[in-house]
Design a protein around this motif. Sequence first.
Motif, PDB file in Angstrom:
ATOM      1  N   GLY A 106       0.831  -1.188   0.000  1.00 10.19           N
ATOM      2  CA  GLY A 106       0.000   0.000   0.000  1.00 10.19           C
ATOM      3  C   GLY A 106       0.869   1.243   0.000  1.00 10.19           C
ATOM      4  N   ALA A 107       0.307   2.358  -0.397  1.00 11.57           N
ATOM      5  CA  ALA A 107       1.064   3.602  -0.449  1.00 11.57           C
ATOM      6  C   ALA A 107       1.260   4.161   0.953  1.00 11.57           C
ATOM      7  N   ALA A 108       2.381   4.881   1.142  1.00  9.94           N
ATOM      8  CA  ALA A 108       2.677   5.449   2.453  1.00  9.94           C
ATOM      9  C   ALA A 108       1.649   6.495   2.851  1.00  9.94           C
ATOM     10  N   THR A 109       0.988   7.110   1.879  1.00  6.32           N
ATOM     11  CA  THR A 109      -0.014   8.126   2.185  1.00  6.32           C
ATOM     12  C   THR A 109      -1.388   7.533   2.502  1.00  6.32           C
ATOM     13  N   ASP A 110      -1.547   6.250   2.296  1.00  5.66           N
ATOM     14  CA  ASP A 110      -2.824   5.584   2.558  1.00  5.66           C
ATOM     15  C   ASP A 110      -3.105   5.611   4.059  1.00  5.66           C
ATOM     16  N   LEU A 111      -4.325   5.996   4.446  1.00  9.70           N
ATOM     17  CA  LEU A 111      -4.677   6.070   5.867  1.00  9.70           C
ATOM     18  C   LEU A 111      -4.578   4.707   6.549  1.00  9.70           C
ATOM     19  N   ALA A 112      -4.952   3.641   5.817  1.00 13.65           N
ATOM     20  CA  ALA A 112      -4.865   2.298   6.407  1.00 13.65           C
ATOM     21  C   ALA A 112      -3.416   1.924   6.695  1.00 13.65           C
ATOM     22  N   VAL A 113      -2.504   2.307   5.805  1.00 11.62           N
ATOM     23  CA  VAL A 113      -1.080   2.018   6.014  1.00 11.62           C
ATOM     24  C   VAL A 113      -0.547   2.826   7.189  1.00 11.62           C
ATOM     25  N   GLN A 114      -0.910   4.114   7.254  1.00 13.68           N
ATOM     26  CA  GLN A 114      -0.456   4.944   8.361  1.00 13.68           C
ATOM     27  C   GLN A 114      -0.980   4.432   9.696  1.00 13.68           C
ATOM     28  N   SER A 115      -2.247   3.999   9.708  1.00 16.68           N
ATOM     29  CA  SER A 115      -2.813   3.440  10.943  1.00 16.68           C
ATOM     30  C   SER A 115      -2.086   2.169  11.352  1.00 16.68           C
ATOM     31  N   LEU A 116      -1.766   1.331  10.356  1.00 15.44           N
ATOM     32  CA  LEU A 116      -1.044   0.100  10.649  1.00 15.44           C
ATOM     33  C   LEU A 116       0.337   0.398  11.219  1.00 15.44           C
ATOM     34  N   LEU A 117       1.058   1.344  10.631  1.00 14.85           N
ATOM     35  CA  LEU A 117       2.389   1.692  11.128  1.00 14.85           C
ATOM     36  C   LEU A 117       2.318   2.234  12.553  1.00 14.85           C
ATOM     37  N   ALA A 118       1.284   3.007  12.842  1.00 19.05           N
ATOM     38  CA  ALA A 118       1.129   3.536  14.195  1.00 19.05           C
ATOM     39  C   ALA A 118       0.894   2.408  15.193  1.00 19.05           C
ATOM     40  N   ARG A 119       0.091   1.427  14.812  1.00 13.28           N
ATOM     41  CA  ARG A 119      -0.156   0.301  15.724  1.00 13.28           C
ATOM     42  C   ARG A 119       1.082  -0.573  15.885  1.00 13.28           C
ATOM     43  N   ILE A 120       1.906  -0.699  14.824  1.00 10.75           N
ATOM     44  CA  ILE A 120       3.155  -1.449  14.951  1.00 10.75           C
ATOM     45  C   ILE A 120       4.089  -0.747  15.931  1.00 10.75           C
ATOM     46  N   ARG A 121       4.179   0.599  15.846  1.00 16.56           N
ATOM     47  CA  ARG A 121       5.031   1.342  16.774  1.00 16.56           C
ATOM     48  C   ARG A 121       4.564   1.180  18.218  1.00 16.56           C
ATOM     49  N   ALA A 122       3.269   0.955  18.405  1.00  9.77           N
ATOM     50  CA  ALA A 122       2.717   0.835  19.755  1.00  9.77           C
ATOM     51  C   ALA A 122       2.802  -0.576  20.319  1.00  9.77           C
ATOM     52  N   LEU A 123       3.297  -1.526  19.542  1.00  5.83           N
ATOM     53  CA  LEU A 123       3.393  -2.902  20.039  1.00  5.83           C
ATOM     54  C   LEU A 123       4.385  -2.991  21.188  1.00  5.83           C
ATOM     55  N   PRO A 124       4.170  -3.914  22.139  1.00  4.54           N
ATOM     56  CA  PRO A 124       5.078  -4.041  23.294  1.00  4.54           C
ATOM     57  C   PRO A 124       6.509  -4.336  22.863  1.00  4.54           C
ATOM     58  N   GLY A 125       7.457  -3.582  23.398  1.00  4.33           N
ATOM     59  CA  GLY A 125       8.870  -3.836  23.162  1.00  4.33           C
ATOM     60  C   GLY A 125       9.450  -3.168  21.935  1.00  4.33           C
ATOM     61  N   VAL A 126       8.611  -2.626  21.035  1.00  2.00           N
ATOM     62  CA  VAL A 126       9.123  -2.004  19.817  1.00  2.00           C
ATOM     63  C   VAL A 126       9.821  -0.695  20.165  1.00  2.00           C
ATOM     64  N   THR A 127      11.068  -0.549  19.710  1.00  2.00           N
ATOM     65  CA  THR A 127      11.858   0.654  19.996  1.00  2.00           C
ATOM     66  C   THR A 127      11.962   1.588  18.809  1.00  2.00           C
ATOM     67  N   ASP A 128      11.771   1.087  17.600  1.00  2.00           N
ATOM     68  CA  ASP A 128      11.902   1.949  16.439  1.00  2.00           C
ATOM     69  C   ASP A 128      11.272   1.275  15.219  1.00  2.00           C
ATOM     70  N   VAL A 129      10.753   2.082  14.305  1.00  2.00           N
ATOM     71  CA  VAL A 129      10.222   1.615  13.036  1.00  2.00           C
ATOM     72  C   VAL A 129      10.759   2.541  11.956  1.00  2.00           C
ATOM     73  N   ASP A 130      11.634   2.028  11.100  1.00  2.00           N
ATOM     74  CA  ASP A 130      12.200   2.806  10.002  1.00  2.00           C
ATOM     75  C   ASP A 130      11.595   2.329   8.686  1.00  2.00           C
ATOM     76  N   LEU A 131      11.395   3.291   7.767  1.00  4.12           N
ATOM     77  CA  LEU A 131      10.872   2.956   6.442  1.00  4.12           C
ATOM     78  C   LEU A 131      12.014   2.990   5.435  1.00  4.12           C
ATOM     79  N   ARG A 132      12.129   1.940   4.652  1.00  3.18           N
ATOM     80  CA  ARG A 132      13.166   1.907   3.618  1.00  3.18           C
ATOM     81  C   ARG A 132      12.875   2.948   2.544  1.00  3.18           C
ATOM     82  N   GLU A 133      13.943   3.551   2.074  1.00  5.39           N
ATOM     83  CA  GLU A 133      13.811   4.568   1.033  1.00  5.39           C
ATOM     84  C   GLU A 133      13.845   3.932  -0.357  1.00  5.39           C
TER      85      GLU A 133
END
Length: 749
Positions: free
Chosen positions: A428-455
């Motif tokens: 999905g595109a990075a601008t897609d609301l569903a993708v952004q929501s998913l990334l936010a929930r991944i960042r909120a998972l227990p123990g996650v310290t960082d989420v980087d997006l490949r360029e």
Amino acid sequence: MLARLGRIAARGRYAVIAGWAAIALCGAVFGGSVYDRTEPLDDLRPDAESTVAQARLDALTPTGEQLVAVLSGRNFFATDLVNQATQIMFEIRAIPGVVKVTDAYTAGSSQISADSESSLVVVELSPQLSDDEALAVADKVSAALHRIDVPQVLVGGKLLAERDFGDQAIADAALGESVALVVLCGALIVMLGGLAAGSLPIGAALATVAGTLLALTGLAGVTGVSDYTVNVVTLLGLGLAVDYSLLIVARFREERAADPRAPLPELLSRTVATAGRAVLVSGLAVGAALSGLFVFADPLLAAMALGGALVVLLATVAGLTLVPALITIAHRHIPAPGTRTWVWRRPARRGPGLLARSAAFAQRRPVAVALAVTAALLTLGVPLLHVNLADSDARSLPASSEARQAYEAYEHHFAAKYPEPVPVVIEGAATDLAVQSLLARIRALPGVTDVDLRENMPPQVVVAEVERPGLAAGEQTQQLVRDVRALDTTVPVLVAGPAAQLIDAKEATGDRLPIALGVVIVATALLLFLLTGSLVVPVKALLMNLLTMLATLGVLVAVFQWGWGSGLLGFTPWGALDLTTPLLLFVFVFGLSMDYEVFLLARIREEWARRTGDDRAANDRAVLAGITATGPVVTAAAVSIGIVFLGFALGELIAVKEIGVGMAVAVLLDVTVVRGLLLPAAMSLLGRANWWPTRTPALPTPSAPTVPQPRRTRPTKPTTSTTPSASATTSTPVAPATPAAPARTPRSS
């Protein structure tokens, strides 16, 4: 058919031996090249999620092999070290085939240990390099890194670990086969009473192994074959060939002793008709067990199953053709049991063997023995409740391997602070609301310290690298993979990485294990039913095999996961068993247990067929007679195959050592405890029910010519004897009150 095969092998002995000699010669000349054609194989099916995710990543951003180096033993900030290391890092960048160098000296990386005594260097190679080219570049990089003036430079990575694994596999195979053959040759000479007799199983084993290597070389041209496959398959072939040879030789000696004046082709015809039947059923049973590996449908186990099927076929055919042909030539040098030879200066005392004495003891106390043995085996299996299964990585290499040391140094100094990220492919595109929501929930998972997006990704794909402290395939990282996969989202998500691969492998094994068990159990139960005509015997055999399996795996957990006795066996435990070990042991233990079960049951069934009674006493006599007759060959086979497996346990690869030790433990438990105690106790308790639904004990078996009765020159009165014996024709006749039954001629096997 088998009787005819034995007669043909005896009469055409030179043609049979020449054919096998040609196979052995071709195997010796060309079979060794199989190690040059092996390749690392995946232990996952192509449709596994992690495999699909990795293929998607490779298509999006092709990456080459990575080398991981740990420089330690000196303060990172020493001026002369900084200058020297900086110069060498730029030299490494200039090596053709190197595309990226990440280090703390020139790349601004902060990968320095907490005590500033170690630093991490990661070198990425070009994805366009072939395996050989990548190894050549890796050697140049390693040589440059070792020029850095620090007390310890450790260079590793998957590429170098796989090469070490292959080299060690060849060395282990050479050591294991050499030691096993030398010790085995000595043991067989002693057990069979002479050099010629002891050489027969060795000749069959060498021909089988050489033929197996030749077959694997051809197989490598069709499908992938790993070094691990070659080691395990040659081990199995060596053991099976010796087992089948011992059974044929032992039965030949028995037939010759029963009818010493019979022509040699006739003796071998009877030998192959009886013992050959057990060999054939045993080979089919082992082959059926190996067929269960196909159910898992992953490349590694599929190659193991194909190689195993080839070696079982060769061992079985060698037992039915080569061994009888060799016996025909060397029969005069095969002494009868107990004969005085240069090996045994004194004639051996005649009497029941170890298994026969154990069986007699078990029949006197069947309930106590059955309960005690079952409880002991279940107790040995208790550690299995705490098993930790994982994919073998660099830690399965010897402790002296630099690739393993580099892995452990990274794990100790950097894994917690600089974990390997978990790649997540989001369609999905990075601008897609569903993708952004998913990334936010991944960042909120227990123990996650960082989420980087490949360029530089295509606009409709997002690749997120999720970091959480822990090992790349550790339990914490596995939990992260499960959490990401459990997120409810409307966009397709794929998770890659070592932790995802391990989870997929465990789930695939759990999903397909019942099917594999069903295939193996149904096939072997059917073979035992055809052998014995009983429905009870196969069920009992399967339950006893299960007990052997549980006890063996329990011992392996205690030794290889907990480290009990690791110093004695010469390895450093890594806290887990290889994921494939239980599967392979299940197949091999099940197959070899059926080996001994078939050897014993075939003879017990013959004895049962001869019995005039149909009660518990007749059943017990048949069981004891069968074990007494076959016990020595089963014991000799167990000793021989135990030597083979222990020879491979001397190797340095922990995955192969697990198989070697596991098989040796299984054979020891199966022959001494299960076949010597539990089998006769259970059959004694079941009595006549052992042979249900057979109504009569009659069983068509090949019989020797009837022993001629003494010619009577004058009429004699009938006697009360109903059993032929030497004294039956000379005892004083006694007139019975009722007509006596005519004397019965015993049926021969």
